[in-house]
Every structure is written in structure tokens, then in C-alpha cells.
Design a protein around this motif. Structure first.
Motif, PDB file in Angstrom:
ATOM      1  N   CYS A  24       0.844  -1.194   0.000  1.00  0.00           N
ATOM      2  CA  CYS A  24       0.000   0.000   0.000  1.00  0.00           C
ATOM      3  C   CYS A  24       0.875   1.238   0.000  1.00  0.00           C
ATOM      4  N   LYS A  71      -0.700   4.374   0.360  1.00  0.00           N
ATOM      5  CA  LYS A  71      -1.557   5.476   0.810  1.00  0.00           C
ATOM      6  C   LYS A  71      -1.007   6.160   2.065  1.00  0.00           C
ATOM      7  N   PHE A  72      -0.298   5.422   2.884  1.00  0.00           N
ATOM      8  CA  PHE A  72       0.278   6.000   4.095  1.00  0.00           C
ATOM      9  C   PHE A  72      -0.720   6.817   4.907  1.00  0.00           C
ATOM     10  N   CYS A  73      -1.903   6.295   5.140  1.00  0.00           N
ATOM     11  CA  CYS A  73      -2.809   6.933   6.080  1.00  0.00           C
ATOM     12  C   CYS A  73      -2.022   7.074   7.380  1.00  0.00           C
ATOM     13  N   TYR A 116      -2.313   6.850  10.484  1.00  0.00           N
ATOM     14  CA  TYR A 116      -2.424   5.942  11.643  1.00  0.00           C
ATOM     15  C   TYR A 116      -1.953   4.525  11.326  1.00  0.00           C
ATOM     16  N   CYS A 117      -1.682   4.225  10.050  1.00  0.00           N
ATOM     17  CA  CYS A 117      -1.651   2.829   9.606  1.00  0.00           C
ATOM     18  C   CYS A 117      -0.243   2.272   9.397  1.00  0.00           C
ATOM     19  N   VAL A 171       0.324  -0.667   7.736  1.00  0.00           N
ATOM     20  CA  VAL A 171       0.385  -1.586   6.583  1.00  0.00           C
ATOM     21  C   VAL A 171       1.427  -1.189   5.517  1.00  0.00           C
ATOM     22  N   PRO A 172       1.542   0.097   5.137  1.00  0.00           N
ATOM     23  CA  PRO A 172       2.543   0.426   4.117  1.00  0.00           C
ATOM     24  C   PRO A 172       3.968   0.046   4.536  1.00  0.00           C
ATOM     25  N   GLN A 188      -5.011  -4.039  -0.645  1.00  0.00           N
ATOM     26  CA  GLN A 188      -5.345  -3.045   0.386  1.00  0.00           C
ATOM     27  C   GLN A 188      -6.115  -1.889  -0.201  1.00  0.00           C
ATOM     28  N   HIS A 204     -10.782   1.821  -1.593  1.00  0.00           N
ATOM     29  CA  HIS A 204     -10.575   3.106  -0.927  1.00  0.00           C
ATOM     30  C   HIS A 204     -11.511   4.114  -1.593  1.00  0.00           C
ATOM     31  N   ARG A 241      -6.572  10.817   4.522  1.00  0.00           N
ATOM     32  CA  ARG A 241      -7.460   9.940   3.750  1.00  0.00           C
ATOM     33  C   ARG A 241      -7.798  10.495   2.352  1.00  0.00           C
TER      34      ARG A 241
HETATM   35 FE1  SF4 Z   1      -3.267   1.652   3.145  1.00  0.00          FE
HETATM   36 FE2  SF4 Z   1      -5.686   1.117   4.088  1.00  0.00          FE
HETATM   37 FE3  SF4 Z   1      -3.666   1.447   5.754  1.00  0.00          FE
HETATM   38 FE4  SF4 Z   1      -4.637   3.517   4.462  1.00  0.00          FE
HETATM   39  S1  SF4 Z   1      -5.753   2.257   5.988  1.00  0.00           S
HETATM   40  S2  SF4 Z   1      -2.456   3.041   4.697  1.00  0.00           S
HETATM   41  S3  SF4 Z   1      -5.186   2.620   2.491  1.00  0.00           S
HETATM   42  S4  SF4 Z   1      -3.871  -0.171   4.248  1.00  0.00           S
END
Ligand code: SF4
Ligand code: SAH
Ligand code: F3S
Length: 469
Positions: free
Chosen positions: A188, A190-192, A194-195, A197-198, A232, A267, A306
């Protein structure tokens, strides 16, 4: 061997296109008749990764078992999305350690998945959990065979913090012969704020559409009834490799004739009109969309990174509702993001009142290592966050029940997947809109899409009976 994760490298993104690597599979009899136990936390991607890990273990001769006590190797596939993941990991490790010390000194303990990509976790494993034998990350599951065929006495840690490659020719030991997960995209970008996952999954990278279609065609040939396309951020599919768009990919997958196509997660930011019209056009693309909101306050959405406002989200939501017949929409919501005021929270409730979701996953914000939000000031007491979550859940449940009640007495198509967990005389399956139904029907219909009359509606599921056999 020690190759350790590094969060700084995990964040890097270059403009180079990801390398596509065709794996060749390693088969051996070294562990013939040995037993493996695997436990999986986290999202569908992890569930699917466990299917790859299972195939790799079975290629070495391992047989699957359902308890730690029977196992020669235990693998824990971890999730890092929220802090409570840590408690789960260390709770589980405690049990494994006891089993190894008390009963089975040769037990191999393996940790993988998103927590294995975290620097602090790996440091902790090295320092305080020397009985853990192997650690591998999300980018190198293919190394598992090598780790076991050349098993070392010392802790073997192989985790890479990198953008990642795209692997093809992966073998899976799928949990179901009716429904299948199909990766279309990894990582991913997107680098939201709080997240994590990236950082744990690397750069957003798409598989080539021809490889995806080959996989789906093979599933169709093997009698599968449903595929779920995984990523994602599936609607950004193809942009990194100049392949077809996600709308076109959906269309091509629908044309393979697979009875049901699903996808997760979309998304709101990349959701195109083409996608909406394609979903509306094909009967075998399921009218069910998971559209994470996260917050109903545009101010908080901005802090979250977002890339949409409350108004843009609602416009998209209405467009989807008005174009796709009988569509069900679910969402994810975080309460207590740093700086969220009562006013911001009320805006979230307002959006829920507007959208009347079919269902929602709701979470209290959990600060994650190295993410920008973890450095933001957060002065809302936990008690206030818990109250907000409670209030939100009540509203979400009310609308979810209302949405379900619309099904009462209706006849709907259900893909029967197996015996119901709550009653062995019933079967279970999902409607096209992803509602769980317990069905009175003969076992011979498992694997078929049948018409079911809904006879009672509960908060989380429905009961029904098969009609026109
Ligand atoms: Fe990526 Fe979803 Fe995490 Fe945003 S919330 S960084 S879109 S995985
Ligand atoms: N790619 C998906 C989300 C994957 S994570 C998307 O962008 O929608 C699943 C959900 O976990 C997220 O939608 C979010 O609601 C929640 N989540 C992610 N990070 C979180 C955190 N730090 N604290 C609490 N919830 C979080
Ligand atoms: Fe968890 Fe990793 Fe999925 S952090 S939600 S298993 S991508």
C-alpha cells in the motif's frame, strides 16, 4: 542467519516498477509425516498467505493438525494493525514455550506476518524469546522451505524491509474448494497517518492482469464458485504497471464465468464511475462493497491523510447506492484519533445516520510504531474513547439490524459453503450481499448457489430454508 527489519527502509518508495519473479517450488520428504499447526490473525491477506505457507509445509511432507500439542512445528502468522496484536502474540508464545519445555523439546516455533516486519518485535523475540526458532516476513514466505531444510540450531531470522517483488507461480493449499482468494495487488502507498500496513507490506504493486486471469480461469476449471480479489486498495490496481484499470479487470474476471466475484478493500479516493457501472452491469459481480469511512469529520480525515472529505464520501456513497441494485455497503470506523473532539465524533455519527450501513467494523485508535499519527498530541482519555465506541456501536447495530430485517420472508440466492457452526443439522452460506445465513437444506447442495427463503432475522445472521429444490 540474521536479517533484521528496519522501519526506515520499509517506508522508502522509488519510482521503479516492481520485479516479477516466477518461483519454482521446493519439494522434499525431509519432514514426511511430521505435523504442522498454523494460526492466523489479521486480514484476508494474511489468511491467504497462510494458504501459501500451508502449501510450502505440505511440500516438505508436513500434515496439518488442529492443536499445538500434536504439532512438530507451529507457525503464527501475525497482524500488526492494532496494539492488542502484541498481547495475542505473547499469549500464544507462552503456550508454545510451555509445550516445548514440558512435552516436546523438538517443537519448531515460527513467527511470520506483519508483526515480524516490526523492528521492535524482532528485537524482543531475539532478546526474550530464544525458544522461537524461525522468523520470516511478508516478503519472503518462499524462504520457509530453505529455513526448514537447512534448519539451524540458532534462531534463524530472515525479514526484509523493502518495497517488494511480485511473485508468480505460488502454490496454495486453499482452505475451501468453493471460495478462493486471489491477490491482485500487494502493499500500500496510501500512508494513512495511523496505519502500519505500508511499512509491513511494502510498496503498492499490481500483478499482471494476464496472470490474475490465468489463476481465475484455473479456479473456474476446478469448480470454484467464488473468487475474492484481494488488495489493500484494489481500485488503484494496474496504475503502477500500466496494465488495465480495476474496472476492466473486474469485467475480465466476470467474463471468465465464475459465478461470484467479490473484491476487498476499496478506498473511497480511487473509486471510479467505471467501477460502479461495471459492478452494476454484471450479475456475477456481487452487490456488496466495503467502503471504509474511518471518520465523518473532514478535519480528522485530513489529519488521517485519507484524501476525501465527508461530503465527497457521501456523494460517492449515494452514487453507488443509486446505481447498483440492492447493494449492501459496510465500513470501517476509527474513534478517538488524536485530537478528535466531541464535535468531530458527532459528525461520524451523522454520517452513520445518513449512510445506514449494512454493517461496520469499529475500532478505538491504536498508536502504531513509526507512523505519523503516533506523534500527534492525543489528550482524549481512554474512557471517553470507550464511550464513543459504545455509542457508535449501538447506532451501527441498529442500522445493521434494520438492513437485515428487509430480508425477512424474502427469497435470496445463497452460496452454501458447509455445515453451520451453530447447528450441525443446518448448512451455512452467504447471500450475494454478504449476509450470513443458516439454511435448512440437504448436504448434497454444499457448493451450490440455491434459493433460500429467510424465516428469521437476528442481529448478526439469518435463518432460512431452501426453496424449489
Ligand atoms: Fe493503506 Fe488502508 Fe492502511 Fe490507508 S488504511 S495506509 S489505504 S492499508
Ligand atoms: N486498506 C484498508 C484497511 C486495512 S486495515 C483501507 O484503507 O480501508 C483495516 C482497518 O483497520 C482500517 O480500515 C482501519 O479502520 C483500522 N485501522 C488501521 N490502523 C488502525 C489503527 N492504528 N488503530 C485503529 N484502527 C486501525
Ligand atoms: Fe494486519 Fe497486516 Fe493485514 S497488519 S490487517 S495482517 S496487512
Amino acid at each position: 542467519m540474521k536479517n533484521l527489519p528496519n522501519m526506515k527502509d520499509a517506508r522508502k518508495r522509488t519510482s521503479e516498477t516492481s520485479k516479477e519473479i516466477f518461483l519454482s517450488n521446493n519439494k522434499s520428504n525431509k519432514y514426511k509425516g511430521n505435523k504442522y499447526y498454523i494460526r492466523t490473525y489479521g486480514c484476508q491477506m494474511n489468511v491467504h498467505d497462510s494458504e501459501e505457507i500451508s502449501a510450502r509445509l505440505e511440500n516438505l511432507g508436513f500434515i496439518k493438525v488442529e492443536t499445538i500439542e500434536e504439532a512438530d512445528i507451529v507457525i503464527l502468522n501475525t497482524c500488526a494493525i492494532r496494539e492488542n496484536a502484541h498481547d495475542k502474540l505473547y499469549g500464544f508464545l507462552g503456550r508454545c514455550k510451555h509445550e516445548k519445555e514440558a512435552n516436546n523439546p523438538n517443537l519448531i516455533i515460527g513467527i511470520c506476518g506483519c508483526m515480524a516486519q516490526e523492528e521492535s518485535v524482532v528485537n524482543e523475540l531475539m532478546k526474550h524469546h530464544p525458544y522461537v526458532d524461525i522468523v520470516f516476513g511478508t516478503h519472503n514466505m518462499f524462504e520457509l522451505e530453505d529455513m526448514l531444510l537447512n534448519k539451524m540450531d540458532e534462531q534463524d531470522i530472515r525479514v526484509y524491509s523493502k518495497e517488494g517483488e511480485v511473485y508468480e507461480n505460488i502454490e496454495y493449499k486453499r482452505d475451501s474448494n468453493i471460495k478462493a482468494w486471489v491477490n491482485i495487488q500487494y502493499g500500500c502507498d496510501k500512508f494513512c497517518t495511523y496505519c502500519i500496513v505500508p511499512y509491513t507490506r511494502g510498496k503498492q504493486r499490481s500483478r499482471h492482469s494476464k496472470e490474475i486471469l490465468k489463476e481465475v480461469e484455473c479456479l473456474v476449471k476446478n469448480g470454484y464458485k467464488e473468487v475474492t480479489l484481494l488488495g489493500q486498495n484494489v481500485n488503484a490496481y494496474g496504475k503502477d504497471i500500466d496494465d488495465i484499470s480495476f474496472a476492466n479487470l473486474l469485467e475480465e474476471v466476470a467474463k471468465t464465468g465464475i459465478p461470484r466475484v467479490r473484491f476487498v478493500t476499496s478506498h473511497p479516493w480511487d473509486f471510479s464511475d467505471d467501477m460502479i457501472s461495471t459492478i452494476a452491469k454484471y450479475d456475477n459481480i456481487m452487490p456488496y462493497i466495503h467502503l471504509p469511512l474511518q471518520s465523518g469529520s473532514s478535519r480528522i480525515l485530513k489529519l488521517m491523510g485519507r484524501r476525501y472529505t465527508k461530503e465527497e464520501y457521501i456523494t460517492l456513497f449515494n452514487k453507488i447506492k443509486n446505481t447498483i441494485k440492492n447493494v449492501a455497503i459496510t465500513t470501517d470506523i476509527i474513534v478517538g484519533f488524536p485530537g478528535e473532539t466531541e464535535e468531530d465524533f458527532n459528525e461520524t455519527l451523522e454520517v452513520v445516520n445518513t449512510c445506514k450501513y449494512d454493517g461496520a467494523f469499529t475500532f478505538i485508535y491504536s498508536p502504531r510504531e513509526n507512523t505519523p499519527a503516533a506523534k500527534m498530541e492525543d489528550d482524549t482519555p481512554l474512557k471517553v474513547k470507550e464511550d464513543r465506541l459504545h455509542k457508535l456501536n449501538e447506532l451501527v447495530n441498529k442500522y445493521s439490524k434494520e438492513a437485515n430485517l428487509k430480508y425477512d420472508n424474502k427469497v435470496v440466492p445463497v452460496l452454501l459453503e458447509g455445515v453451520s457452526e451453530k447447528d450441525e443439522n443446518m448448512l451455512m452460506g452467504y447471500t450475494d450481499t454478504m449476509k450470513l445465513v443458516n439454511v435448512k437444506a440437504d448436504k448434497k447442495y454444499i457448493g451450490e448457489i440455491v434459493n433460500v427463503k429467510i424465516t428469521s432475522v437476528k442481529s448478526w445472521s439469518m435463518d432460512g430454508e431452501m426453496v424449489n429444490e
